[in-house]
Motif scaffolding. Structure first.
Motif, PDB file in Angstrom:
ATOM      1  N   ALA A   1       0.838  -1.196   0.000  1.00 53.86           N
ATOM      2  CA  ALA A   1       0.000   0.000   0.000  1.00 53.86           C
ATOM      3  C   ALA A   1       0.873   1.245   0.000  1.00 53.86           C
ATOM      4  O   ALA A   1       0.618   2.201  -0.742  1.00 53.86           O
TER       5      ALA A   1
ATOM      6  N   TYR B   1       0.831   4.273  -2.701  1.00 47.69           N
ATOM      7  CA  TYR B   1       0.545   5.657  -2.331  1.00 47.69           C
ATOM      8  C   TYR B   1       1.714   6.563  -2.663  1.00 47.69           C
ATOM      9  O   TYR B   1       1.541   7.688  -3.133  1.00 47.69           O
ATOM     10  N   TRP B   2       2.941   6.045  -2.424  1.00 44.36           N
ATOM     11  CA  TRP B   2       4.100   6.886  -2.737  1.00 44.36           C
ATOM     12  C   TRP B   2       4.178   7.170  -4.222  1.00 44.36           C
ATOM     13  O   TRP B   2       4.485   8.290  -4.634  1.00 44.36           O
TER      14      TRP B   2
ATOM     15  N   ALA C   1       1.902   9.850  -4.654  1.00 46.51           N
ATOM     16  CA  ALA C   1       2.158  11.065  -3.874  1.00 46.51           C
ATOM     17  C   ALA C   1       3.361  11.822  -4.429  1.00 46.51           C
ATOM     18  O   ALA C   1       3.403  13.058  -4.365  1.00 46.51           O
TER      19      ALA C   1
ATOM     20  N   ALA D   1      -4.417  -1.716  -2.311  1.00 44.83           N
ATOM     21  CA  ALA D   1      -4.638  -0.767  -1.222  1.00 44.83           C
ATOM     22  C   ALA D   1      -6.006  -0.148  -1.411  1.00 44.83           C
ATOM     23  O   ALA D   1      -6.457   0.030  -2.540  1.00 44.83           O
TER      24      ALA D   1
ATOM     25  N   LEU E   1      -8.079   3.186  -0.444  1.00 39.98           N
ATOM     26  CA  LEU E   1      -7.930   4.529   0.128  1.00 39.98           C
ATOM     27  C   LEU E   1      -9.103   4.838   1.044  1.00 39.98           C
ATOM     28  O   LEU E   1      -8.935   5.123   2.208  1.00 39.98           O
TER      29      LEU E   1
END
Lengths: 117, 495, 491
Positions: C5, C9-10, C13, C62, C64
């Motif tokens: 996850a 996300y990275w 991001a 993942a 959110l």
């Protein structure tokens, strides 16, 4: 004869139509408010007449009275009359202000002025 | 203390109104007291919502007189939700009001203005909380009278005339409501809505009750601006002072819709309204026309406030449409839209209020190129506009999604198609504003303008952010709306 | 070991953080430009971290958040998405370098704004690549449309605004008007929008309804540019060339065909697709688009417009691949996403380099330019060959598989169309090279010496051209990566 016995309701209907007609058909702002008042009054009369009972007296607690009109609608209409007065005052105040701003209280005239702007 | 919360809900604002009027000579003080009052109202509304969130019901006997003789205040999931909407909008609009009102209203009338605002607020709260049919009428008139005064304070002289028109139509509406209530009283001898609900089934066969239903439905439809009885609304919203437009657009029609729900679901009951009278067959065509026609009219408006006002009429159509499905899901979609549209439209009108504050008017030609100089205001407008369109991750989407599901559940494919097409129309009218503000060059003789002051911008963004928050964290509005729908239907639902 | 996850996300991001950093650094042009490249490199590094896991058969996922039960923003990395994410982030590094050179060379304004929207576009492209369900994909699809709009309108003149309006209107119109209804209907009928191997429709949705849904989806995915909704692509060519290069050769259009593949494989499922009456209709629409866009391309004298129509045509290869419903074609479609991306980005880079160095945009003006810009035109030649599908360039593999797939399906007409189209590809991509190298320059124009575009333009385009060559050898590993996706598609 019931339809005649309920004559107050007929009056209500007639008044309501008259008032409503004035509100819709009249271009004069003050006359519209007059119409609105007649319209509202018809509703008041309607309430008052539904409080009525055969052989009843005014709803005042007296020892020898057993039949009296229903007091609740009277109370309600008292409130409604106050509201009606406030509305009339509000409406007339607006008419005064409209007259100050446009110099007229005829709807057609006012719309013409707005369109010319 | 906490057992008197239902009374406090109305009384705080009602008693503050004359106090504020007396402070007319000190405008800032009047504003401060109004602000505190509104915040206190919000706190009470939140506490009430928490108390009924488990499906329980609060009964409160006004003055200790037991119903059905006395006036009863009754709070359940449905009206606690409406109270929250009113409380929230008034609490957020007050900080916004400070400078907006100072600019638009002459200093010697600001106290009177806030006094009228509190009366309108108290009236709306009263409508929502009372369980007495006649009391609803009285509160309707209190809020309406105050609203007429508020609208008439707009700077344009047309404000007076629109207020007058609103007065005429509003009074006709409430008088219809009064007559309907009279019919109900003849047949049942009670004015308490819970009481009516118990006694009406015995007499539903009569023509009197049907007449009562018709009078009440038409009367309320005038107040909630159901197409084609909406003619007062666009004028009233376009010419009223900014703060008034924000408040009324977010609350007045919503409360009227709540009253309609209360009458058709609680007083008359689902069976009578939908099965005997087939009210759905009247509501659905009106709702669809009310969605389509005003949306199309909105596209051709030159004034942004007026454009949004027509969009409000269309949004009322959405809420009525949900009711007309006659299902729990449809009802829930309507109820959740009460909230979502309130915050969305309030945010939009606030952004417009910021523009008015700097520009003095919001015709499309006047806002040309304004985005460069007021980027935050226009950004808020865009985000709230997306919510109005119903883009995913905004509050508007949550509503649209449930409305569509409700339509599909009934097999009404054409209705679903209409909803989607009208979303595109909404995209067009929001786009018109965006295009003017972002892509048209500012007029040559444009005044030097700056971004709106923080006291206007922050409340605008609070509501704008709310539309995103409740678009992402949709569980809260959905569960509250489900609770409200269950309260109205009277039976727990399996969602 | 970083959790799945966190990596996902990275990956998403990093472009957003990079965006914030470069806003902060907007005053120092050099630092800002360096940050763009660093952001792109870091993002590619993070995406690369996911590759071994996907190769090992894992499906990093993942969630959110959940909007309401059954409707969530969630991610799952599967092979096709992995390829798309690697492609977009990898080519971003090169494009970032190129963009810096181009923006300076062509004296464009508002560099920071340009890079900011670029970051958002990459963020949403990654979101599309990793989406675990159709709802998430839809959300990122719309963000991509909105974030690229300012890029298309970047020049700010009347033509740019007009083009950008067509771009936005068509993409938003098709997605909200067609894709969203299809999405809602799917959710309503199938009860889920999860991308599931084998599809979610079979047994739940009446094939008659499925037929309509397929049409709605295929036209709703406006980014795949099926005719008659292809107009946005040529209109978007008003954008600065780096935008055309990355977004309209890679991120945006590939997001479109990627969505097509996702929808057909994971929502409809290939078995179910065969039952539908509209599969063949869409196939022939794709074939028609593929041929007629090539014919239009031949007539365009403006180099970028010609490339745009070429893109329209090439996208339809992939749509056609999806509609052929067999393993070869599906592999061909998947590979063509990569091959065409490298080929077309090289061509766009060259077009941009020519503009920067000479301000020329029309092909008829390019006589003899090859002597002045040999590197650029060599790269152009390689890119063209890759798109046409000539060995030893990567493009040959995808076309080969496509042909095999069409042949296997017994769609002789498609085989014929693919062959004709390849001839048309030659007819519109080779003339610029021929003019540049073989025709004499017009009189009065100096011919002496090599005067290429700035180094920051020439190096990236050389790199992608070499990439086209490398892909010829790399096709094996690529096919290996796509294998699990194929077993889904073929089974």
């Amino acid at each position: 004869m019931t339809w005649f016995g309920l004559y107050s309701y007929w009056i209500v209907v007639v008044l309501m139509m008259v008032g409503f007609y004035i509100v819709i058909a009249q271009g004069n702002l003050v006359k519209k408010i007059v119409g609105l008042n007649i319209f509202q009054t018809s509703a008041f009369i309607f309430f008052i007449s539904l409080a009525w009972r055969e052989d009843g007296t005014a709803p005042i607690a007296l020892p020898d009275v057993t039949e009296y009109a229903n007091p609740l609608p009277h109370v309600l209409i008292l409130t409604a009359i106050v509201v009606g007065v406030a509305l009339t005052a509000m409406g007339l105040a607006l008419v005064v202000r409209v007259h100050e701003a446009y110099g007229s209280i005829e709807e057609d005239d006012i719309h013409r002025q707005d369109e010319q702007q | 203390m906490s057992e008197h919360l239902p009374a406090l809900q109305v009384v705080i604002a009602l008693t503050a109104a004359p106090l504020v009027m007396m402070m007319n000579r000190f405008p800032r003080l009047a504003w401060g007291v109004t602000l505190v009052t509104c915040w206190a109202t919000l706190v009470v509304a939140v506490l009430l919502l928490l108390q009924v969130s488990d499906g329980s019901v609060i009964h409160y006997e006004m003055g200790g007189w037991a119903p059905p003789w006395g006036i009863e205040y009754r709070v359940d999931g449905a009206n606690a939700w409406v109270l929250l909407i009113i409380g929230l909008v008034s609490a957020v609009v007050m900080p916004f009001a400070l400078r907006s009102v100072e600019q638009e209203i002459p200093a010697d009338r600001i106290g009177l203005f806030y006094s009228a605002f509190l009366l309108a607020n108290a009236g709306l709260l009263g409508i929502a909380i009372t369980n007495d049919a006649f009391n609803i009428f009285v509160f309707f008139e209190i809020s309406a009278l105050a609203s007429y005064a508020l609208i008439a304070m707009g700077r344009d002289r047309r404000a007076m005339l629109s207020s007058y028109q609103y007065l005429i139509m509003g009074t006709v509406g409430t008088t219809f409501l009064l007559i309907g209530i009279g019919f109900l009283y003849i047949m049942t001898g009670t004015l308490n809505i819970s009481d009516l609900a118990m006694r009406l089934p015995e007499v539903t066969e009569t023509r009197t009750i049907r007449a009562a239903f018709a009078f009440i439905a038409v009367g309320i439809s005038l107040k909630l601006a159901l197409f084609p009885l909406h003619l007062w609304l666009p004028n009233a919203y376009s010419f009223a002072p900014s703060m008034v437009t924000v408040f009324l657009s977010a609350t007045a029609t919503k409360v009227a819709i709540y009253v309609l729900l209360r009458f058709i679901y609680t007083a008359f009951g689902f069976e009578f309204s939908f099965e005997e009278l087939s009210v759905a067959w009247v509501l659905m065509p009106l709702a669809l026309l009310g969605i389509i026609i005003p949306s199309v009219i909105a596209v051709f408006q030159e004034d942004v406030k007026r454009l949004l006002a027509y969009s409000s009429v269309a949004q009322v159509g959405y809420m009525i449409l949900g009711i007309s499905f006659a299902t729990a899901l449809g009802l829930m979609a309507s109820v959740v839209h009460l909230f979502n549209h309130a915050i969305t439209k309030a945010a939009l009108f606030m952004a417009v209020g910021c523009l008015v504050y700097r520009l003095g008017g919001v015709s499309l030609s006047r806002i040309a190129g304004v985005a460069e100089r007021m980027p935050w205001t226009m950004a808020a407008f865009v985000v709230a506009g997306l919510s109005l369109i119903g883009v995913p991750l905004t509050a508007g989407f949550v509503t649209k999604w449930h409305l569509l599901q409700a339509a599909l559940m009934e097999g009404l494919w054409p209705v679903a198609v209409v909803l989607l097409v009208i979303s595109l129309v909404a995209t067009v009218y929001i786009w018109k504003v965006v295009e003017a503000a972002y892509f048209r060059p500012a007029p040559e003789d444009a005044r030097e303008i700056r971004e709106a002051p923080l006291s206007l911008l922050v409340p605008t963004w609070v509501l704008t952010a709310t539309t995103i928050i409740f678009g992402v964290w949709a569980q809260f509005p959905i569960s509250a709306a489900r609770n409200a729908a269950e309260a109205l239907l009277g039976v727990p639902q399996s969602w | 070991m970083v959790s799945d996850a966190a990596l996902i996300y990275w990956a998403m991001a990093v472009p957003l953080l990079g965006m914030l950093a470069l806003i902060a650094a907007s005053r120092w042009a050099v630092l800002r430009d360096a940050l763009v490249v660093v952001t792109a490199a870091v993002m590619f590094g993070v995406v690369l971290q996911l590759l071994p896991r996907v190769l090992a058969g894992e499906r990093p996922s993942a969630t959110l958040f959940e909007l309401f039960p059954g409707l969530e923003i969630a991610f799952m990395v599967e092979p096709l998405g992995m390829v798309f994410a690697l492609l977009a982030s990898g080519l971003w590094i090169i494009t970032a370098l190129y963009a810096i050179g181009y923006m300076r060379g062509a004296k464009e304004l508002h560099h920071t704004r340009f890079h900011v929207y670029f970051c958002i576009a990459l963020f949403s492209a990654t979101g599309i690549a990793f989406s675990a369900n159709m709802f998430s994909l839809f959300v990122f699809y719309e963000i991509l449309t909105l974030s690229t709009y300012p890029l298309v309108a970047h020049k700010g003149n009347e033509a740019a605004k007009q083009g950008a309006r067509t771009y936005l209107g068509l993409l938003l119109g098709t997605s909200i008007g067609l894709m969203l209804p299809a999405l809602i209907a799917t959710w309503w009928l199938a009860g889920t929008l999860e991308f599931t191997p084998g599809g979610i429709m079979a047994g739940r949705v009446d094939p008659a309804v499925g037929t309509i849904l397929l049409v709605l989806f295929m036209y709703g995915i406006g980014k795949a540019a099926l005719m008659p909704f292809h107009r946005w692509l040529p209109s978007a060519m008003v954008a600065p060339t780096p935008v055309s290069a990355l977004l309209h050769a890679v991120a945006v259009v590939k997001a479109g065909v990627f969505t097509v593949l996702k929808v057909t494989v994971y929502l409809f499922g290939l078995d179910y697709l065969e039952l539908l009456g509209s599969t063949d209709i869409i196939l022939y629409v794709a074939v028609f688009t593929l041929l007629s866009a090539s014919l239009v391309a031949i007539q365009k004298d403006n180099l970028k417009a010609r490339l745009a129509y070429s893109t329209v045509s090439q996208l339809s290869y992939i749509v056609a691949a999806a509609m052929l419903v067999n393993e070869f074609a599906a592999l061909g479609g998947g590979m063509h996403i990569v091959m065409h991306a490298f080929g077309k980005i090289t061509l766009f880079f060259c077009a941009g380099a020519i503009y920067v160095a000479t301000k020329k945009t029309e092909i008829s003006d390019m006589n003899g330019l090859g002597r002045r810009m040999p590197v650029t035109f060599c790269a152009f030649f390689l890119g063209a060959l890759c798109v046409i599908g000539v060995p030893p360039l990567g493009g040959v593999w995808s076309k080969w598989h496509l042909l095999m797939g069409a042949y296997d399906s017994g769609a002789q007409l498609v085989v014929l169309a693919l062959i004709i189209s390849t001839l048309l590809n030659i007819a519109y991509l080779i003339p610029p090279v021929v003019r540049a190298f073989l025709l004499p320059p017009p009189k009065g124009e100096e011919t002496a010496g090599v005067r290429e575009a700035p180094l920051l333009c020439v190096v990236p385009l050389s790199l992608t051209a070499l990439g086209c060559l490398a892909l010829f050898v790399m096709a094996g590993p690529l096919a290996e990566l796509l294998r699990p996706y194929l077993s889904v598609a073929g089974g």
